[in-house]
Design a protein around this motif. Structure first.
Motif, PDB file in Angstrom:
ATOM      1  N   LYS A 131     -16.117 -11.154  26.659  1.00  0.00           N
ATOM      2  CA  LYS A 131     -16.906 -12.482  26.113  1.00  0.00           C
ATOM      3  C   LYS A 131     -16.833 -13.568  26.564  1.00  0.00           C
ATOM      4  CE  LYS A 131     -14.715 -10.708  21.868  1.00  0.00           C
ATOM      5  NZ  LYS A 131     -13.218 -11.051  20.841  1.00  0.00           N
ATOM      6  N   VAL A 132     -15.856 -13.489  27.903  1.00  0.00           N
ATOM      7  CA  VAL A 132     -16.232 -14.817  28.962  1.00  0.00           C
ATOM      8  C   VAL A 132     -17.445 -14.131  30.128  1.00  0.00           C
ATOM      9  CG1 VAL A 132     -14.883 -15.477  31.573  1.00  0.00           C
ATOM     10  CG2 VAL A 132     -13.744 -14.148  29.519  1.00  0.00           C
ATOM     11  N   ILE A 133     -17.897 -13.503  30.408  1.00  0.00           N
ATOM     12  CA  ILE A 133     -19.435 -13.344  30.901  1.00  0.00           C
ATOM     13  C   ILE A 133     -20.097 -13.424  30.246  1.00  0.00           C
ATOM     14  CG2 ILE A 133     -20.654 -11.403  32.794  1.00  0.00           C
ATOM     15  CD1 ILE A 133     -17.822 -12.541  33.996  1.00  0.00           C
ATOM     16  N   ASN A 134     -20.172 -13.590  28.657  1.00  0.00           N
ATOM     17  CA  ASN A 134     -21.414 -13.654  28.280  1.00  0.00           C
ATOM     18  C   ASN A 134     -21.919 -15.126  28.572  1.00  0.00           C
ATOM     19  OD1 ASN A 134     -21.789 -11.093  26.536  1.00  0.00           O
ATOM     20  ND2 ASN A 134     -20.334 -11.559  24.585  1.00  0.00           N
ATOM     21  N   GLY A 135     -20.599 -15.706  28.497  1.00  0.00           N
ATOM     22  CA  GLY A 135     -21.605 -17.425  29.337  1.00  0.00           C
ATOM     23  C   GLY A 135     -22.244 -17.320  30.060  1.00  0.00           C
ATOM     24  N   ALA A 136     -22.853 -16.445  30.818  1.00  0.00           N
ATOM     25  CA  ALA A 136     -23.270 -16.120  31.890  1.00  0.00           C
ATOM     26  C   ALA A 136     -24.219 -15.251  31.658  1.00  0.00           C
ATOM     27  CB  ALA A 136     -23.288 -15.754  33.447  1.00  0.00           C
ATOM     28  N   SER A 137     -24.989 -14.171  31.056  1.00  0.00           N
ATOM     29  CA  SER A 137     -25.194 -13.428  29.979  1.00  0.00           C
ATOM     30  C   SER A 137     -26.187 -14.392  28.996  1.00  0.00           C
ATOM     31  CB  SER A 137     -25.370 -12.191  29.799  1.00  0.00           C
ATOM     32  OG  SER A 137     -24.354 -11.549  30.152  1.00  0.00           O
ATOM     33  N   ASP A 138     -25.507 -15.122  28.688  1.00  0.00           N
ATOM     34  CA  ASP A 138     -26.407 -15.565  28.089  1.00  0.00           C
ATOM     35  C   ASP A 138     -27.112 -16.853  27.740  1.00  0.00           C
ATOM     36  OD1 ASP A 138     -24.513 -14.072  25.942  1.00  0.00           O
ATOM     37  OD2 ASP A 138     -23.366 -16.110  25.121  1.00  0.00           O
ATOM     38  N   LEU A 139     -27.000 -17.377  29.485  1.00  0.00           N
ATOM     39  CA  LEU A 139     -27.718 -18.793  29.812  1.00  0.00           C
ATOM     40  C   LEU A 139     -29.321 -17.551  30.450  1.00  0.00           C
ATOM     41  CD1 LEU A 139     -27.915 -20.943  30.486  1.00  0.00           C
ATOM     42  CD2 LEU A 139     -27.054 -20.417  32.970  1.00  0.00           C
ATOM     43  N   MET A 140     -29.050 -16.535  30.973  1.00  0.00           N
ATOM     44  CA  MET A 140     -30.400 -15.957  31.103  1.00  0.00           C
ATOM     45  C   MET A 140     -31.166 -15.621  30.616  1.00  0.00           C
ATOM     46  SD  MET A 140     -29.871 -15.906  34.932  1.00  0.00           S
ATOM     47  CE  MET A 140     -28.007 -15.988  35.930  1.00  0.00           C
ATOM     48  N   VAL A 141     -30.412 -14.996  29.042  1.00  0.00           N
ATOM     49  CA  VAL A 141     -31.836 -14.299  28.170  1.00  0.00           C
ATOM     50  C   VAL A 141     -31.727 -16.071  27.673  1.00  0.00           C
ATOM     51  CG1 VAL A 141     -32.047 -13.336  25.442  1.00  0.00           C
ATOM     52  CG2 VAL A 141     -30.756 -12.759  27.698  1.00  0.00           C
ATOM     53  N   GLU A 142     -31.259 -17.028  27.346  1.00  0.00           N
ATOM     54  CA  GLU A 142     -32.233 -17.970  27.263  1.00  0.00           C
ATOM     55  C   GLU A 142     -32.847 -18.839  27.864  1.00  0.00           C
ATOM     56  OE1 GLU A 142     -28.962 -21.342  26.602  1.00  0.00           O
ATOM     57  OE2 GLU A 142     -27.617 -20.040  25.655  1.00  0.00           O
ATOM     58  N   VAL A 143     -32.291 -18.808  29.028  1.00  0.00           N
ATOM     59  CA  VAL A 143     -34.223 -19.436  29.949  1.00  0.00           C
ATOM     60  C   VAL A 143     -34.818 -18.161  30.528  1.00  0.00           C
ATOM     61  CG1 VAL A 143     -34.356 -19.788  32.977  1.00  0.00           C
ATOM     62  CG2 VAL A 143     -32.046 -20.016  31.705  1.00  0.00           C
ATOM     63  N   PHE A 144     -35.248 -17.173  30.631  1.00  0.00           N
ATOM     64  CA  PHE A 144     -35.693 -16.046  30.893  1.00  0.00           C
ATOM     65  C   PHE A 144     -36.005 -15.278  29.704  1.00  0.00           C
ATOM     66  CE2 PHE A 144     -33.655 -16.609  35.044  1.00  0.00           C
ATOM     67  CZ  PHE A 144     -35.137 -17.131  35.467  1.00  0.00           C
TER      68      PHE A 144
END
Length: 156
Positions: free
Chosen positions: A110-123
């Motif tokens: 759940k913590v690392i979702n903060g990074a994963s979610d951003l990558m999907v938002e951007v790309f």
């Protein structure tokens, strides 16, 4: 302005100047069509924005925000390596997330979702990736999260 730069602007994200390595390593390394980006911590303008351990002094929401900031710093390193042209990113291949947590903490993903979610938002779909999220007993300067990345690049 490229498509990814426009998307960052829509999200209100301004990429910072990339951090200079604090030890004996390089921030990025190209191998074929892949670009590896060294682990990034949640810093802004040279200052750690989060410190402490998940499950102790850092909440899940703060951990997610720290991971998101790590991802922004990954993009800053990536942008520098690509001379500012993030449209050359064909896809996010892998993220590796490290969570400084107490032994009883179990929400690393759940913590690392903060990074994963951003990558999907951007790309978009190209931001979907494989990932690892692991717990750690400590991280440099007692930051709560560190994230590394592997990106597929076109037109190298």
């Amino acid at each position: 302005m490229g498509k990814i730069a426009e998307r960052l602007a829509q999200l209100g994200i301004v990429l910072p100047d990339p951090a200079i390595p604090s030890a004996n390593y390089v921030p990025t390394r190209r191998v074929g069509t892949c670009l590896y980006v060294a682990g990034q911590v949640p810093t802004r303008e040279g200052q750690d924005q989060f410190t402490g351990k998940l499950g102790d002094t850092v909440s899940l929401a703060e951990g997610q925000a720290a991971a998101r900031l790590c991802a922004i710093n990954l993009l800053a390193q990536l942008s520098k390596a690509l001379d500012g042209d993030l449209d050359r990113v064909a896809g996010v291949v892998r993220l590796g997330g490290f969570v400084n947590a107490v032994p009883e903490f179990g929400d690393h993903s759940k913590v690392i979702n903060g990074a994963s979610d951003l990558m999907v938002e951007v790309f978009g779909d190209a931001g979907r990736h494989v990932r690892i999220a692991v717990g750690s007993s400590s991280l440099p300067r007692n930051v709560p999260v560190e994230v590394e990345g592997l990106f597929e690049i076109q037109r190298m």
